[in-house]
Design an enzyme around this catalytic site. Structure first.
Site, PDB file in Angstrom:
ATOM      1  N   ARG A 164       3.559  -6.679  60.260  1.00 59.40           N
ATOM      2  CA  ARG A 164       2.589  -6.073  61.173  1.00 59.40           C
ATOM      3  C   ARG A 164       3.331  -5.680  62.454  1.00 59.40           C
ATOM      4  NH1 ARG A 164       0.112 -10.768  59.137  1.00 59.40           N
ATOM      5  NH2 ARG A 164      -1.753 -10.380  57.858  1.00 59.40           N
ATOM      6  N   HIS A 261       1.437   0.422  60.503  1.00 61.69           N
ATOM      7  CA  HIS A 261       0.773  -0.272  59.402  1.00 61.69           C
ATOM      8  C   HIS A 261       0.966   0.471  58.080  1.00 61.69           C
ATOM      9  CE1 HIS A 261      -1.638  -3.883  58.988  1.00 61.69           C
ATOM     10  NE2 HIS A 261      -2.340  -3.296  58.052  1.00 61.69           N
ATOM     11  N   ARG A 264       3.833  -0.929  56.420  1.00 59.73           N
ATOM     12  CA  ARG A 264       3.449  -2.187  55.757  1.00 59.73           C
ATOM     13  C   ARG A 264       2.837  -1.885  54.389  1.00 59.73           C
ATOM     14  NH1 ARG A 264       1.895  -7.575  56.601  1.00 59.73           N
ATOM     15  NH2 ARG A 264      -0.221  -8.156  56.008  1.00 59.73           N
ATOM     16  N   HIS A 287      -1.236 -12.247  53.460  1.00 59.27           N
ATOM     17  CA  HIS A 287      -2.676 -12.058  53.300  1.00 59.27           C
ATOM     18  C   HIS A 287      -3.346 -13.406  53.067  1.00 59.27           C
ATOM     19  CE1 HIS A 287      -2.170  -7.610  51.933  1.00 59.27           C
ATOM     20  NE2 HIS A 287      -2.246  -7.716  53.233  1.00 59.27           N
ATOM     21  N   TYR A 296      -4.055  -2.652  46.866  1.00 61.22           N
ATOM     22  CA  TYR A 296      -2.945  -1.762  46.534  1.00 61.22           C
ATOM     23  C   TYR A 296      -2.942  -1.377  45.058  1.00 61.22           C
ATOM     24  CZ  TYR A 296      -1.441  -3.204  51.130  1.00 61.22           C
ATOM     25  OH  TYR A 296      -1.409  -3.452  52.469  1.00 61.22           O
TER      26      TYR A 296
END
Length: 338
Positions: A164, A261, A264, A287, A296
């Protein structure tokens, strides 16, 4: 209006930010700032709605109808998404839970605010970059200069770690181990820490960056030209600058809003394409839930294409022979007979 009413509101706001969030809940600095911004917007909205200054607001001004109107306002007038609306609502709910615990006389008023439901938000596919696009962006910084080397190292670090932007900005030299086993310790949301491996290229780039920044801040890794730690906005600017430079060669990037992001997301998709298990990706990205990482799976179109082709092969369905259609000589006669 007595002075006691505004002071009561101020007292609860002060105790919320000085006692409840940092000491009782252990909230991070980022959480405190996010909640601060949400309440600031709420108080400004209520003051304008009531025709008074923020300093003269009372607890009675914060009723359910007003809070609901504020949530509608930030979505319709400030163009906030439903996700942002729900984040503001969560901050407000936290404050009103604090009020319920400390002001039972008005608990019914606060409970009505807590009953305001969240708004269903449409989950859009995550925006990400293919590996070729990332390589093009990494190749753009001029590594012969100190600033260019810092930019290259920063972008490589973001992609390597799926960090992040706040994690990258907060990374310190003490968090790094640049000799085998090469690794970095990141501090994520909720003060959670995770240790991630570093590519040899990333470790070498960091080695050289440390040698170049010997006269500056020896704690933070990524510094601006004044020797101060890069901010979130500073990191976003660096990425945007190098993306803009490669848009001419890769015009498809112009249609994407590429933020830190997105790097990421790109890391997560690359891990997924390499065959990495989703549970490992969850831990890699930090997470809290596997459901977040599962996003994803819905995002990557190439994996869907590959799955479709594999499914077709296993289905064993023979492709039907395609014969070109040719009109018969008596076609017009047939049509005339209809």
């Amino acid at each position: 209006m007595s002075m006691a009413a505004p002071r009561a509101l101020f007292g609860f706001v002060e105790s919320f930010f000085t006692e409840c969030l940092p000491r009782q809940r252990g909230a991070s600095v980022h959480t405190v700032r996010a909640y601060r911004d949400a309440l600031k917007l709420l108080f400004e909205f209520v003051a304008q709605r009531r025709g008074r200054s923020v300093a003269s607001l009372e607890l009675s001004d914060l009723d359910a109808d007003t809070v609901a109107a504020f949530l509608d306002h930030i979505e319709s007038k400030r163009s906030n998404s439903a996700v942002t609306r729900n984040c503001r609502r969560a901050a407000i709910r936290s404050f009103f839970k604090h009020l319920v615990r400390n002001d039972l006389a008005h608990a019914q008023q606060y409970t009505r605010v807590l009953a305001i439901p969240s708004k269903k938000a449409r989950q859009r596919p995550a925006c990400y970059l293919e590996a070729d696009d990332v390589r093009a962006i990494l190749a753009n910084p001029d590594r012969r200069t100190a600033g260019g080397w810092r930019d290259y190292t920063l972008l490589l670090f973001l992609y390597n770690c799926g960090a992040r932007v706040s994690e990258a900005a907060d990374t310190r030299w003490d968090d790094l181990q640049l000799v085998p086993p090469r690794q970095v310790r990141l501090r994520g949301k909720g003060k959670k820490e995770r240790v991630l491996p570093l590519w040899r290229e990333t470790a070498d780039a960091l080695h050289r960056l440390r040698a170049r920044s010997a006269t500056h801040d020896r704690q933070h890794v990524f510094l601006n030209r004044h020797g101060q730690p890069l901010t979130r906005d500073g990191i976003a600017y660096i990425l945007s600058k190098h993306v803009s430079a490669v848009v001419r060669e890769r015009p498809a990037l112009a249609h994407k809003r590429i933020t830190p992001h997105v790097m990421r997301h790109s890391c997560a998709v690359a891990l997924l394409q390499s065959g990495t298990d989703v549970t490992v990706i969850r831990d890699y990205l930090g997470h809290a839930s596997i459901a977040t990482t599962g996003r994803y799976l819905m995002t990557n179109l190439q994996m869907k294409r590959d799955a479709m082709q594999t499914f077709w092969k296993h289905a064993g369905i023979e492709p039907s022979p395609a014969k070109p259609w040719k009109p018969k000589p008596d076609l017009l006669a047939f049509l005339q007979s209809l």
